[in-house]
Write an enzyme that holds these catalytic residues in place. Structure first.
Site, PDB file in Angstrom:
ATOM      1  N   HIS A 117      -3.902   5.558  -0.619  1.00  0.00           N
ATOM      2  CA  HIS A 117      -5.037   4.768  -0.136  1.00  0.00           C
ATOM      3  C   HIS A 117      -4.631   3.674   0.833  1.00  0.00           C
ATOM      4  O   HIS A 117      -5.386   3.318   1.728  1.00  0.00           O
ATOM      5  CB  HIS A 117      -5.770   4.149  -1.334  1.00  0.00           C
ATOM      6  CG  HIS A 117      -4.976   3.091  -2.026  1.00  0.00           C
ATOM      7  ND1 HIS A 117      -3.959   3.405  -2.904  1.00  0.00           N
ATOM      8  CD2 HIS A 117      -5.015   1.745  -1.951  1.00  0.00           C
ATOM      9  CE1 HIS A 117      -3.424   2.275  -3.349  1.00  0.00           C
ATOM     10  NE2 HIS A 117      -4.040   1.264  -2.793  1.00  0.00           N
ATOM     11  N   CYS A 118      -3.435   3.099   0.675  1.00  0.00           N
ATOM     12  CA  CYS A 118      -3.083   1.933   1.485  1.00  0.00           C
ATOM     13  C   CYS A 118      -2.538   2.296   2.862  1.00  0.00           C
ATOM     14  O   CYS A 118      -2.625   1.498   3.789  1.00  0.00           O
ATOM     15  CB  CYS A 118      -2.104   1.044   0.741  1.00  0.00           C
ATOM     16  SG  CYS A 118      -0.613   1.876   0.189  1.00  0.00           S
ATOM     17  N   LEU A 119      -1.981   3.484   3.030  1.00  0.00           N
ATOM     18  CA  LEU A 119      -1.383   3.806   4.331  1.00  0.00           C
ATOM     19  C   LEU A 119      -2.398   3.819   5.461  1.00  0.00           C
ATOM     20  O   LEU A 119      -2.137   3.255   6.525  1.00  0.00           O
ATOM     21  CB  LEU A 119      -0.620   5.128   4.269  1.00  0.00           C
ATOM     22  CG  LEU A 119       0.670   5.101   3.462  1.00  0.00           C
ATOM     23  CD1 LEU A 119       1.419   6.414   3.615  1.00  0.00           C
ATOM     24  CD2 LEU A 119       1.566   3.949   3.827  1.00  0.00           C
TER      25      LEU A 119
END
Length: 139
Positions: A117-119
């Site tokens: 989710h963070c990339l």
């Protein structure tokens, strides 16, 4: 009064059996010296290596830099995989050959999307924050 506030960005790679919470160096920060000391004492009981940075912003920028680096390189190898196939070349063979260089190359593997989710979110956030605070574009 009487509390400490620190920050440590997550560095978890789910499913990675080599790099775990314990042996992945942990970046830490605190809002003051007492907070940094409390955060250091806490994480030294959990991880092998603690990396102190001067400010909470430095710790967050480290995380944004790590994720932006991964996002750019995974997107690049995914794009090259599509074009290599169209050009009649083997991306896997090329990656194996490039991986023999002992410096200046890091192996990224083509796959669906760019990761967790963070990339995809962190590089966009970093670009937005640079524009918001400096009026400049992060290209």
């Amino acid at each position: 009064e009487d509390f400490h506030l620190g920050y440590s960005p997550e560095r978890i790679d789910p499913g990675n059996r080599i790099w775990t919470l314990q042996n992945t160096p942990k970046v830490i920060s605190g809002i003051d010296d007492a907070s940094l000391k409390a955060v250091r004492n806490f994480y030294q009981s959990l991880v092998d290596t603690v990396v102190e940075v001067a400010t909470v912003r430095d710790a967050e920028l480290a995380k944004l830099l790590e994720n932006t680096f991964r996002q750019v390189n995974i997107a690049l190898v995914n794009e090259l995989a599509v074009h290599a196939q169209q050009l009649g070349t083997d991306i896997w063979s090329a990656l194996d050959a490039a991986s023999t260089k002992p410096f200046g190359f890091m192996h990224f593997t083509p796959g669906p999307g760019v990761g967790g989710h963070c990339l995809p979110v962190d590089p966009t956030y970093l670009s937005w924050q640079v524009r918001r605070q400096t009026g400049r574009t992060l290209r």
